[in-house]
Design a protein around this motif. Structure first.
Motif, PDB file in Angstrom:
ATOM      1  N   THR A   5       0.898  -1.246  -0.083  1.00 27.98           N
ATOM      2  CA  THR A   5      -0.069   0.008   0.026  1.00 27.98           C
ATOM      3  C   THR A   5       0.779   1.263  -0.092  1.00 27.98           C
ATOM      4  N   SER A   6       0.137   2.470  -0.168  1.00 26.36           N
ATOM      5  CA  SER A   6       0.879   3.472  -0.290  1.00 26.36           C
ATOM      6  C   SER A   6       1.290   4.255   1.104  1.00 26.36           C
ATOM      7  N   SER A   7       0.897   3.168   2.279  1.00 26.28           N
ATOM      8  CA  SER A   7       1.217   3.898   3.502  1.00 26.28           C
ATOM      9  C   SER A   7       2.388   2.929   4.112  1.00 26.28           C
ATOM     10  N   VAL A   8       2.999   3.417   5.095  1.00 25.23           N
ATOM     11  CA  VAL A   8       4.133   2.565   5.877  1.00 25.23           C
ATOM     12  C   VAL A   8       3.542   2.415   7.188  1.00 25.23           C
ATOM     13  N   ASN A   9       3.723   1.379   7.749  1.00 28.57           N
ATOM     14  CA  ASN A   9       3.380   1.048   9.245  1.00 28.57           C
ATOM     15  C   ASN A   9       4.593   1.355   9.999  1.00 28.57           C
ATOM     16  N   THR A  10       4.233   2.578  10.938  1.00 24.86           N
ATOM     17  CA  THR A  10       5.410   3.079  11.877  1.00 24.86           C
ATOM     18  C   THR A  10       5.092   2.342  13.244  1.00 24.86           C
ATOM     19  N   LYS A  13       0.396   4.324  13.452  1.00 26.32           N
ATOM     20  CA  LYS A  13      -0.547   4.285  12.494  1.00 26.32           C
ATOM     21  C   LYS A  13       0.103   4.294  11.095  1.00 26.32           C
ATOM     22  N   PRO A  14      -0.378   3.741  10.110  1.00 26.46           N
ATOM     23  CA  PRO A  14       0.146   4.163   8.769  1.00 26.46           C
ATOM     24  C   PRO A  14       0.562   5.426   8.393  1.00 26.46           C
ATOM     25  N   LYS A  15       1.544   5.496   7.913  1.00 32.43           N
ATOM     26  CA  LYS A  15       2.119   6.811   7.311  1.00 32.43           C
ATOM     27  C   LYS A  15       1.741   7.064   5.909  1.00 32.43           C
ATOM     28  N   GLN A  16       0.992   7.902   5.523  1.00 31.28           N
ATOM     29  CA  GLN A  16       0.435   8.098   4.200  1.00 31.28           C
ATOM     30  C   GLN A  16       1.665   8.668   3.391  1.00 31.28           C
ATOM     31  N   ARG A  17       1.904   8.254   2.375  1.00 29.00           N
ATOM     32  CA  ARG A  17       2.842   8.946   1.431  1.00 29.00           C
ATOM     33  C   ARG A  17       2.490  10.220   0.773  1.00 29.00           C
ATOM     34  N   LYS A  18       3.386  10.998   0.398  1.00 28.09           N
ATOM     35  CA  LYS A  18       2.983  12.423   0.062  1.00 28.09           C
ATOM     36  C   LYS A  18       3.784  12.837  -1.375  1.00 28.09           C
ATOM     37  N   ALA A  19       2.983  13.410  -2.258  1.00 23.36           N
ATOM     38  CA  ALA A  19       3.587  13.656  -3.434  1.00 23.36           C
ATOM     39  C   ALA A  19       3.283  15.221  -3.896  1.00 23.36           C
ATOM     40  N   VAL A  20       4.374  15.967  -4.442  1.00 23.56           N
ATOM     41  CA  VAL A  20       3.903  17.097  -4.696  1.00 23.56           C
ATOM     42  C   VAL A  20       3.839  17.361  -6.203  1.00 23.56           C
ATOM     43  N   ALA A  21       2.948  17.823  -6.824  1.00 23.32           N
ATOM     44  CA  ALA A  21       2.643  17.686  -8.490  1.00 23.32           C
ATOM     45  C   ALA A  21       2.952  19.015  -8.998  1.00 23.32           C
ATOM     46  N   ALA A  32      -1.988  13.962 -14.437  1.00 23.66           N
ATOM     47  CA  ALA A  32      -0.844  12.871 -13.620  1.00 23.66           C
ATOM     48  C   ALA A  32      -1.240  13.167 -12.218  1.00 23.66           C
ATOM     49  N   ALA A  33      -1.624  14.379 -11.740  1.00 25.93           N
ATOM     50  CA  ALA A  33      -1.938  14.485 -10.557  1.00 25.93           C
ATOM     51  C   ALA A  33      -3.147  13.408 -10.035  1.00 25.93           C
ATOM     52  N   LYS A  34      -4.139  13.347 -10.891  1.00 23.85           N
ATOM     53  CA  LYS A  34      -5.253  12.537 -10.695  1.00 23.85           C
ATOM     54  C   LYS A  34      -4.876  11.235 -10.601  1.00 23.85           C
ATOM     55  N   VAL A  35      -4.054  10.778 -11.612  1.00 24.37           N
ATOM     56  CA  VAL A  35      -3.631   9.092 -11.535  1.00 24.37           C
ATOM     57  C   VAL A  35      -2.991   8.846 -10.191  1.00 24.37           C
ATOM     58  N   VAL A  36      -2.334   9.610  -9.662  1.00 18.23           N
ATOM     59  CA  VAL A  36      -1.590   9.214  -8.324  1.00 18.23           C
ATOM     60  C   VAL A  36      -2.460   9.391  -7.215  1.00 18.23           C
ATOM     61  N   GLN A  37      -3.382  10.449  -7.248  1.00 16.65           N
ATOM     62  CA  GLN A  37      -4.066  10.750  -6.246  1.00 16.65           C
ATOM     63  C   GLN A  37      -5.192   9.586  -6.202  1.00 16.65           C
ATOM     64  N   GLU A  38      -5.499   8.831  -7.329  1.00 18.96           N
ATOM     65  CA  GLU A  38      -6.529   7.646  -7.239  1.00 18.96           C
ATOM     66  C   GLU A  38      -5.950   6.664  -6.649  1.00 18.96           C
ATOM     67  N   GLN A  39      -4.709   6.588  -6.376  1.00 22.86           N
ATOM     68  CA  GLN A  39      -3.904   5.662  -5.450  1.00 22.86           C
ATOM     69  C   GLN A  39      -3.693   5.657  -4.244  1.00 22.86           C
ATOM     70  N   GLY A  40      -4.399   6.627  -3.600  1.00 26.82           N
ATOM     71  CA  GLY A  40      -4.438   7.091  -2.242  1.00 26.82           C
ATOM     72  C   GLY A  40      -3.063   7.772  -1.521  1.00 26.82           C
ATOM     73  N   ILE A  41      -2.636   8.513  -2.511  1.00 25.78           N
ATOM     74  CA  ILE A  41      -1.373   9.365  -2.230  1.00 25.78           C
ATOM     75  C   ILE A  41      -1.993  10.810  -1.975  1.00 25.78           C
ATOM     76  N   GLY A 186       6.552   0.363  -4.045  1.00 24.86           N
ATOM     77  CA  GLY A 186       5.245   0.066  -3.962  1.00 24.86           C
ATOM     78  C   GLY A 186       4.506   1.140  -3.448  1.00 24.86           C
ATOM     79  N   TRP A 187       5.057   2.507  -3.301  1.00 24.99           N
ATOM     80  CA  TRP A 187       3.965   3.609  -3.002  1.00 24.99           C
ATOM     81  C   TRP A 187       3.042   3.650  -3.885  1.00 24.99           C
ATOM     82  N   VAL A 188       3.267   3.371  -5.193  1.00 29.91           N
ATOM     83  CA  VAL A 188       2.431   3.433  -6.494  1.00 29.91           C
ATOM     84  C   VAL A 188       2.473   2.321  -7.021  1.00 29.91           C
ATOM     85  N   ASN A 189       1.333   1.988  -7.633  1.00 34.27           N
ATOM     86  CA  ASN A 189       1.180   0.597  -8.360  1.00 34.27           C
ATOM     87  C   ASN A 189       1.501   1.077 -10.011  1.00 34.27           C
ATOM     88  N   ARG A 190       2.489   0.442 -10.333  1.00 36.54           N
ATOM     89  CA  ARG A 190       3.134   0.770 -11.800  1.00 36.54           C
ATOM     90  C   ARG A 190       2.124   0.313 -12.688  1.00 36.54           C
TER      91      ARG A 190
END
Length: 361
Positions: A5-10, A13-21, A32-41, A186-190
């Motif tokens: 998943t796009s989160s990391v278990n610390t 609680k899971p840490k959500q991955r962050k991307a700047v577009a 491009a932003a929407k495609v990544v946003q759709e993966q829970g980033i 695995g932060w995003v699904n290729r």
């Protein structure tokens, strides 16, 4: 193999991955932003103000364009995505990119490859800052779409020279490139990224339809005035007349407005074309000598450069040609310097044939 998943278990609680577009306001950055946003980033946008991309500026000035769209497309994209947009003024730092592009210019005075490297570099400097803590960068680049900056061989150059390296993800053409860190980790699904290439816009239009986007900015050249041949010609003329390659923000704005006529090397006229431009140029009367017709309706004109009384008379005759008195024997004009002192003179309007084609910048 199970996709992470796009989160990391610390441990808590899971840490959500962050991307700047990088958000230009065009369709590609939106998708491009929407495609990544759709993966829970968690996605936030960044837009850089260079001075050369002022959407709606000319339309807002010219009265005949009053019905044309004047929205800021970057803000509109952020609104459609429901994300925060950070707008950063880099107009001063950007001068070196325009004046001294390491990788040269495109078809006009557009330093596209250097521009992209610089933008991504600025984005990663902001994104990696401790107070922001973003994990990777998104751009809307598509291989083969731009002849200067969006070629398969230039993609690694942008990633390397910007400092973003393999934290730079291009969702719309990722499958045509080597997997980046966000994909490998695995932060995003290729598998949910795309393999767009070439200049055709059909794949983007189909994806926009899939996401439900019906209203978006058309991408032809983006909003950068440096890709425009006429604008680049005016900028080159400005540099040539000054004998040095420099510009200020006011120069950028004025190059977009009016007729630019250079009857002599030492000065040029900026002649408004209609009421809206008259009003805009009026705001520069405290910086330039101006000429306007008194006896007839006509344009407000700014004089840029060094000029004497004979030059002013020549300029006044040109202004008279563009006034309602172009067929009159004499036209009365008022000449006002930037300090506010003025005088009136009568001049015979130039004929159309006397205004040489090569004077038009």
């Amino acid at each position: 193999m199970t996709q992470e998943t796009s989160s990391v278990n610390t441990g808590d609680k899971p840490k959500q991955r962050k991307a700047v577009a990088l958000i230009s306001g065009g369709l590609d950055s939106l998708l491009a932003a929407k495609v990544v946003q759709e993966q829970g980033i968690h996605v936030e946008g960044i837009n850089f103000y260079t001075g050369f991309c002022v959407e709606g500026h000319t339309h807002a000035i010219r009265k005949k364009d009053k019905d044309k769209q004047k929205r800021n497309n970057s803000l509109w994209v952020a609104e459609q995505l429901g994300i925060k947009l950070h707008i950063i003024d880099i107009s001063e730092e950007y001068k070196d990119i325009v004046l001294n592009p390491k990788h040269g210019y495109g078809a006009n005075l557009n330093p596209c490859l250097d521009c992209k490297i610089f933008m991504v570099n600025q984005a990663q400097a902001w994104a990696w800052a401790e107070e922001n803590g973003f994990d990777f960068i998104i751009t809307g680049e598509v291989i083969g779409q731009r002849p200067k900056s969006q070629r398969k061989e230039t993609m690694p150059i942008i990633a390397r020279e910007s400092g973003a390296d393999d934290r730079l993800l291009r969702p719309l053409c990722a499958k045509n490139l080597m997997p980046t860190l966000p994909e490998r980790e695995g932060w995003v699904n290729r598998d949910e990224l795309y393999d767009f290439s070439g200049r055709s816009r059909k794949p983007q239009f189909e994806l926009a339809k899939k996401f439900g986007f019906e209203d978006f900015a058309q991408p032809a050249g983006g909003c950068c005035f440096l890709t425009d041949a006429n604008y680049s010609k005016k900028l080159a003329d400005l540099w040539d007349a000054r004998g040095e390659r420099r510009y200020e923000l006011d120069d950028i704005m004025l190059l977009k407005v009016g007729r630019h006529i250079r009857p002599k090397k030492n000065f040029k006229l900026i002649v408004s074309r209609e009421e809206g431009e008259n009003n805009f140029l009026r705001g520069y009367k405290k910086q330039f000598t101006s000429i306007h017709t008194v006896s007839h309706g006509g344009p407000l004109t700014l004089l840029d450069g060094d000029f004497d009384k004979e030059d002013i008379k020549l300029a006044a005759q040109i202004v008279a040609r563009y006034s309602g008195g172009k067929n009159a024997d004499q036209v009365t004009v008022q000449v006002e310097n930037y300090k506010g002192t003025s005088f009136v003179m009568d001049v015979p309007p130039m004929s159309a044939d006397e205004i040489k084609q090569e004077w038009h910048v």
